[in-house]
Enzyme design. Structure first.
Site, PDB file in Angstrom:
ATOM      1  N   ASP A   1     -36.359 -13.766  -2.328  1.00 19.62           N
ATOM      2  CA  ASP A   1     -36.067 -13.424  -3.715  1.00 19.62           C
ATOM      3  C   ASP A   1     -37.003 -14.013  -4.779  1.00 19.62           C
ATOM      4  OD1 ASP A   1     -34.048 -12.768  -2.013  1.00 19.62           O
ATOM      5  OD2 ASP A   1     -32.425 -13.347  -3.313  1.00 19.62           O
TER       6      ASP A   1
ATOM      7  N   GLU B   1     -25.635 -22.061   3.904  1.00 16.24           N
ATOM      8  CA  GLU B   1     -26.695 -21.072   3.674  1.00 16.24           C
ATOM      9  C   GLU B   1     -28.076 -21.726   3.715  1.00 16.24           C
ATOM     10  OE1 GLU B   1     -27.789 -17.612   0.349  1.00 16.24           O
ATOM     11  OE2 GLU B   1     -26.280 -19.135  -0.083  1.00 16.24           O
TER      12      GLU B   1
END
Length: 834
Positions: A569, A804
């Site tokens: 991202d 994560e």
């Protein structure tokens, strides 16, 4: 509408209304026929009209074709036939815990399967009403929920930890009949401190997706004891809900614990409404005789008059802990089952499945043999089990858009069998995540992995595009912010399925099984089209260069325009997106894909030389260095229009504003301010992207650049930490920086397990192939592997979760949790399977 100038041809059958006469000379002048000959002028006009109409029709048809191509399925036989998920064809995978967004949810692999699931609440608290648990939610702040053992097929054992008590959910199946047999679930509530009384309500429900079946609740003495049902894919079935088992420890000595039963029979338009509908069906009742302690119970039957009947049935049991309840699903076509799958039979079958799981786990991963301790092995089993327990079955259509569509349109409806990255935060399919998921899944069950890959490949349209985020069905869509729902066909995603396919294809070629040969034949044309999509739509301006599409050059509120399509991202790319930028990671992904395509094509007797040539070109180190090696940064880099000198500032008020006037409204979010004009150059932000030629084993084993990379990996001022490799160098100007006023750093320093896994795989490779840097690669491999496993396990023990990503300064887990998508690759790291 005016119709002047439009002449209608005569209807010769209706002479009363139109009398054709040749006696009147004026008629001959009006009608351009004379003695069967067409007037030359009229003939020319008519021909011109035909040409114009043909052009217009062709144009509009072509425009419609352009609008429709995005929703046109690829013209190739499906890898997964339409009936493959039926109980007759695939009974082993028909039922499962295929609702990963729910703490405990069961459904079948049917287009409109009935769903079953658990909700619960802690009663007699100060909250009115108490929180009701249903969907996995980080806001619930549970101390943990983890599938301790799950084989992806037949059973699963999960532990959910509230602050005051623990919930154990067990699920097991037994085959029989023509609709995939029976299943049973056992749910046990146990207080952490037996001396502290805790009253809990358990709600177990059944619901229909749409009006394609029926539910008929059965009441005995005012209690809901079973639900009889029918569904087009299941035939007749019954969900039995016997009395709960209460431990003798519950309540005071000599007193029988109080147990309250209630039920709710209603109707839901959509499955994502179940919790809200049930909350609206709660009422307040008195728990004690003094009526000083209110508790919440269900209010009975509330079915609207304008619906065909109930499709949502809930049983509530409220009592002091501990207690256990069982539910039994029985198929109407299973006629010789013998004893019910309950009590002792349930316990014996669960124990048998657990023993099979343990033996298979050690046979595949050899962790006991490698010297791991029991608690470390239990952790690894939980990581694998959460990956398998996070597999869902979805049905629906994506919302998609191309540049030819003014508004988003629906993709075709289709099923998707897939693992999910995170049950609370990302309970849906993600294209590039799923390739990493199947590195682990394929080791445990090649058949499950092939099924998953086939489902994804069958979502390919005629152009070879697959929507990168799959949001199918009302439950999945309810968890996604609106701005992320629409998928655009210009946007690719890393083709990570080629990672597990490398090993799977080799095994299928060796097996000589007819079904494997058939699978490869069906897979190949889709992979070929997929490869062509990447090799054409994502190519750069120069030969053998590639760029990620989807970057927005007009954004003003981002320090560096996002590259969501790359999967990384906010990793810094060229600051000013242009069509001539070059992305080194995408080039490496396509090189990997070309090599795998050559292997498949050769095994099937297809033309493989073209893929082999492409692979050779994209892995040629001399050409790679010319396009992507920065002599200044001494690293592999992206190239584009770039400047590092930028910052986020509050916008200045508009000029020439009179103090006596009210200023016009303005956006106060920080905007990017460029402090130095960009220039065409290498983007020397050292990090994961710089490593891709190394990560995908493209750098030659004797290249001095490999020595440079290995040195950079172990430099603490760059990527090395005691917990794993950080995503970007501490020396980078983007390290730890917000990309916008509201977006904290994501791929700008955190430790990500998927990239570390690829790094370990590369180190393992370079430590085993002949070259001058073998020993150096082995040392880095050993130290990095130890750091990763130690930290992930430590954080799991401390927090109850796999995360994560991990903080590069402290090793603490960050982001969504549990994240047993690619972070579960820790199992392969422990097993040294690369």
């Amino acid at each position: 509408m005016a119709r002047d100038g439009v002449r209608r041809r005569p209807n010769l059958k209706q002479k009363d209304s139109y009398e054709l006469s040749r006696e009147n000379e004026d008629d001959d002048k009006k009608w351009p026929y004379s003695n069967g000959n067409l007037d030359p002028l009229a003939k020319a006009v008519g021909a011109a009209v035909v040409v114009v109409m043909t052009i217009l029709i062709t144009y509009f048809r072509y425009q419609q074709y352009l609008r429709d191509i995005i929703i046109t399925p690829m013209d190739s036989p499906l890898i997964i036939p339409a009936n493959s998920s039926t109980p007759a064809v695939n009974p082993d995978r028909f039922w499962g815990t295929y609702r990963p967004q729910a703490y405990f949810g069961i459904k079948s692999r049917s287009k409109t399967s009935p769903v079953f699931g658990l909700m619960w609440m802690t009663q007699l608290t100060n909250q009115m009403p108490p929180p009701l648990r249903h969907w996995c939610d980080q806001g619930d702040q549970l101390e943990g929920y983890v599938w301790q053992k799950h084989d992806g097929l037949n059973f699963g054992v999960q532990e959910i930890r509230e602050k005051l008590y623990t919930i154990k959910t067990e699920f097991v199946k037994q085959p029989g009949g023509s609709h995939s047999g029976d299943w049973s679930a056992r749910i046990s509530f146990t207080p952490k401190n037996p001396s502290v009384p805790v009253v809990v309500s358990s709600f177990f429900y059944s619901a229909l997706d749409v009006d394609n079946g029926r539910l008929e609740p059965k009441l005995t003495k005012g209690r809901l004891t079973s639900v009889h049902g029918w569904h087009e894919d299941l035939g007749d079935f019954e969900l039995q809900m016997p009395n709960v088992a209460i431990s003798a420890e519950a309540g005071k000595t000599g007193e029988k614990p109080q147990v309250q039963h209630s039920y709710f029979i209603s109707y839901a338009q959509q499955l994502d409404q179940l919790k809200d509908i049930m909350v609206n069906g709660l009422k307040v009742e008195a728990w004690d005789k003094a009526r000083t302690k209110p508790y919440f119970s269900l209010s009975g039957r509330r079915v609207p008059r304008d619906v065909p009947g109930p499709n949502f049935v809930v049983k509530q049991v409220t009592t002091q802990l501990p207690f256990t309840m069982e539910v039994l699903f029985q198929s109407g076509s299973f006629v010789n089952r013998g004893d019910q799958l309950s009590k002792e039979k349930f316990s014996a079958l669960i124990q048998s499945k657990e023993e099979e799981f343990d033996a298979k786990f050690e046979n595949i991963f050899h962790l006991k043999q490698k010297g791991y301790q029991p608690n470390e092995i239990s952790f690894a089993k939980a990581a694998l089990s959460n990956m398998l327990g996070g597999i869902g079955y979805f049905y629906g259509s994506s919302l998609v858009q191309s540049r030819y569509n003014k508004e988003p349109i629906n993709y075709w409806e289709a099923p998707l069998y897939t693992a999910v990255p995170s049950r609370p935060f990302f309970p849906r399919g993600f294209l590039w995540d799923e390739g990493f998921h199947n590195m682990l899944i394929s080791m445990w069950s090649p058949e499950i992995s092939k099924d998953i890959i086939g489902h994804w490949m069958d979502l390919m349209n005629a152009d070879g595009w697959i929507p990168r985020e799959q949001i199918l069905g009302s439950e999945a869509r309810a968890k996604v912010p609106s701005e992320f729902v629409v998928q655009r066909n210009t946007n690719a995603n890393p083709p990570t399925f080629f990672l597990p396919l490398q090993a799977l294809i080799k095994e299928m070629i060796k097996s000589h099984k007819p079904q494997d040969k058939a699978y490869l034949k069906a897979l190949y044309p889709r992979l070929k089209t997929w490869f062509n999509y990447y090799n054409t739509t994502q190519k750069g301006d120069l030969p053998f260069t590639y760029r990620w599409h989807g970057r927005d050059p007009t954004v003003t509120k981002q320090l560096n325009p996002l590259t969501l399509t790359s999967g990384l991202d906010d990793y810094p790319r060229a600051s000013h997106p242009t069509t001539d930028e070059r992305h080194v990671d995408l080039r490496c992904w396509i090189a990997l894909a070309a090599g795998v395509m050559a292997d498949i094509a050769r095994s099937l007797g297809q033309d493989w030389q073209e893929y082999k040539n492409t692979y050779a070109l994209l892995t040629d180190n001399k050409l790679l260095d010319e396009l992507h090696w920065s002599s200044q940064g001494q690293q592999y880099s992206d190239w584009g229009l770039h400047t590092d000198k930028a910052r986020l500032e509050k916008p200045k008020p508009p000029p020439n504003h009179h103090p006596s006037q009210r200023p016009p409204p303005m956006d106060t979010d920080k905007i990017r301010v460029i402090l130095s004009e960009p220039s065409k150059q290498f983007v020397n932000a050292f990090g994961y992207v710089s490593l891709f030629p190394f990560l995908l084993k493209i750098v030659d084993a004797d290249s001095p650049k490999l020595d440079t990379i290995l040195s950079d990996l172990t430099n603490p001022t760059k990527l090395w930490t005691d917990f794993g490799l950080r995503s970007i160098s501490r020396n980078s100007k983007f390290y730890g920086r917000f990309n916008s006023e509201h977006d904290p750093p994501y791929w700008r320093g955190a430790i990500w397990i998927n990239m570390n896994y690829l790094c370990l795989s590369a180190l393992y490779h370079y430590s085993s192939v002949e070259g001058p840097y073998m020993d150096k690669a082995k040392t880095v491999y050993t130290d990095l592997r130890k750091n990763l496993v130690t930290n992930i396990f430590k954080e799991y023990e401390r927090t109850g979760y796999i995360w994560e990503n991990y903080n590069d300064k402290t090793g603490e887990g960050k982001g969504s949790h549990p994240f047993t998508g690619w972070s579960a690759l820790v199992v392969l790291i422990m097993a040294e399977t690369f």
